[in-house]
Design an enzyme around this catalytic site. Structure first.
Site, PDB file in Angstrom:
ATOM      1  N   THR A   8       0.643  -1.391  -0.012  1.00 22.53           N
ATOM      2  CA  THR A   8       0.012  -0.014   0.109  1.00 22.53           C
ATOM      3  C   THR A   8       0.659   1.187   0.050  1.00 22.53           C
ATOM      4  OG1 THR A   8      -1.793  -1.039   1.126  1.00 22.53           O
ATOM      5  CG2 THR A   8      -1.647   1.268   1.451  1.00 22.53           C
ATOM      6  N   CYS A  51      -5.042 -19.722  19.277  1.00 18.00           N
ATOM      7  CA  CYS A  51      -4.927 -18.670  20.398  1.00 18.00           C
ATOM      8  C   CYS A  51      -3.928 -17.471  19.846  1.00 18.00           C
ATOM      9  CB  CYS A  51      -4.701 -18.956  21.780  1.00 18.00           C
ATOM     10  SG  CYS A  51      -6.157 -20.007  22.580  1.00 18.00           S
TER      11      CYS A  51
HETATM   12  N1  ASP Z   1      -3.193  -5.546   0.314  1.00 14.38           N
HETATM   13  C1  ASP Z   1      -2.031  -4.481   0.653  1.00 14.38           C
HETATM   14  C2  ASP Z   1      -0.747  -5.388   0.732  1.00 14.38           C
HETATM   15  O1  ASP Z   1      -0.649  -6.330   1.273  1.00 14.38           O
HETATM   16  C3  ASP Z   1      -2.131  -4.176   2.138  1.00 14.38           C
HETATM   17  C4  ASP Z   1      -1.222  -3.304   2.523  1.00 14.38           C
HETATM   18  O2  ASP Z   1      -0.078  -3.106   2.164  1.00 14.38           O
HETATM   19  O3  ASP Z   1      -1.424  -2.784   3.822  1.00 14.38           O
HETATM   20  O4  ASP Z   1       0.006  -5.239  -0.207  1.00 14.38           O
END
Ligand code: ASP
Length: 347
Positions: free
Chosen positions: A15, A276
């Protein structure tokens, strides 16, 4: 003027440097990170290190990461680490804990920091958590006391192979449920030096991952021996079994335990980790756990499912027989599991 240390920034995707596509969804964008780094003037002066950017092709949403990508990351690190103080691996959060754990088992002779980081909101957005994560990870990657694979998000530096994603919403996306953070980053950086691994003399090398079939399965009420037999069919060579509580499984279904015993007799290595978030497997605590012990299942102790799966994949890639793989699973190789508690809490 003192020279600034150099840090490798290995961009695999995720992201942090994603852009919105025409349908409004985020996807990796080649070259976007370099442009965004240009817009951060603080990166050009001390105390930040000089950044050596290496962008993977293709960039991936980490949901697309496969074991061969762990190997590529490990090999890129082996090639570049000798010339830098440390490395930051930019990675999507979805499977970051798997890659962090895999790297901890693949990299041998690691004598400097390798820190995975990412963000929940891309750098291009005003409320991004990416800037702080990236900048702090770059600073921590210059710390000579850190000689292991770690994961940095939202003020906490966690051991990579102890980490697990716990939130798809909060900036505190990760936790390390069975080991405190290696460092807490606030106004100051507070290190837990007693937890840090001593490091292994370099030069760093990467173990080879072969194509071995390892699967993970979460037990659920009603699971049958027939389902397990389907899952455990050839060519599966390893199973991470996520059990209940302190490592328990249904004990009144003899066929279920028989399916596990048949597979382990064929040489499938079955490792027991708990569903858990906290705590450890003790297969001798309940009759419902003893059945697994008798079926040849190995205790994963307090390893995360991510650590158990990646460790099993790395060990099964070596020329070891199943008994030796099982024995190595029970040993702490890279800080991924704690010593077994010596006695039951209550009798
Ligand atoms: N879907 C994204 C990924 O894992 C989520 C992220 O980067 O936070 O590449």
């Amino acid at each position: 003027m003192t020279e600034r240390p150099r840090v490798l920034l290995l961009h695999t995707g995720g992201t942090l440097a994603m852009r919105r596509g025409p349908d409004g969804s985020y996807a990796p964008a080649a070259g976007a990170l370099a442009a965004e780094l240009e817009a951060l003037p603080e990166l050009r002066r001390a105390p930040l290190p000089e950044v050596e950017l290496l962008e993977f092709e293709p960039l991936l949403d980490s949901s697309d990461m496969r074991p061969e990508d762990w190997q590529r990351v490990a090999e890129a690190l082996v090639e570049r680490l000798p010339g830098v103080a440390g490395a930051v691996v930019l990675h999507g959060t979805d499977t970051m804990a798997y890659t962090a754990a895999a790297l901890s088992f693949l990299l041998e002779g690691l004598d400097r920091p390798v820190i995975l980081t990412g963000s929940q909101i891309p750098l291009v957005e005003v409320r991004s958590d990416g800037r702080e994560n990236l900048i702090t990870a770059l600073l921590l990657a210059c710390e000579p006391r850190l000689r292991e694979v770690a994961l940095y998000m939202n003020g906490r530096l966690l051991r990579g192979n102890r980490s697990t994603k716990v939130s798809s919403f909060g900036f505190d996306a990760f936790d390390s449920p069975n080991l405190p953070a290696l460092a807490e980053v606030g106004v100051e950086v507070v290190w837990r030096d007693e937890l840090l691994l001593p490091g292994v003399p370099g030069p760093v090398r990467a173990a080879r991952l072969r194509h071995v079939s390892v699967v993970a399965l979460r037990l659920f009420p009603g699971i049958t021996g027939a389902t397990l037999r389907q899952v455990l069919r050839d060519p599966v060579r390893g199973l991470v079994l996520e059990t209940y509580g302190s490592g328990n499984a249904p004990s009144r279904d003899a066929d279920l335990l028989a399916a596990l015993a048949e597979a382990s007799a064929r040489g499938v290595v079955i490792v027991n980790v708990t569903q858990c978030l906290r705590g450890t497997v003790r297969m001798d605590a309940y009759a419902a756990g003893r059945g697994l012990l008798e079926a040849g299942v190995v205790s994963g102790g307090d390893m995360t499912a991510e650590a158990a799966l990646t460790k099993l994949s790395v060990l099964l890639s070596q020329d070891l027989d199943p008994a030796a793989v099982g024995a190595r699973m029970a040993v702490d190789l890279a800080g991924e599991r704690s010593a077994e508690p010596s006695a039951l809490v209550s009798t």
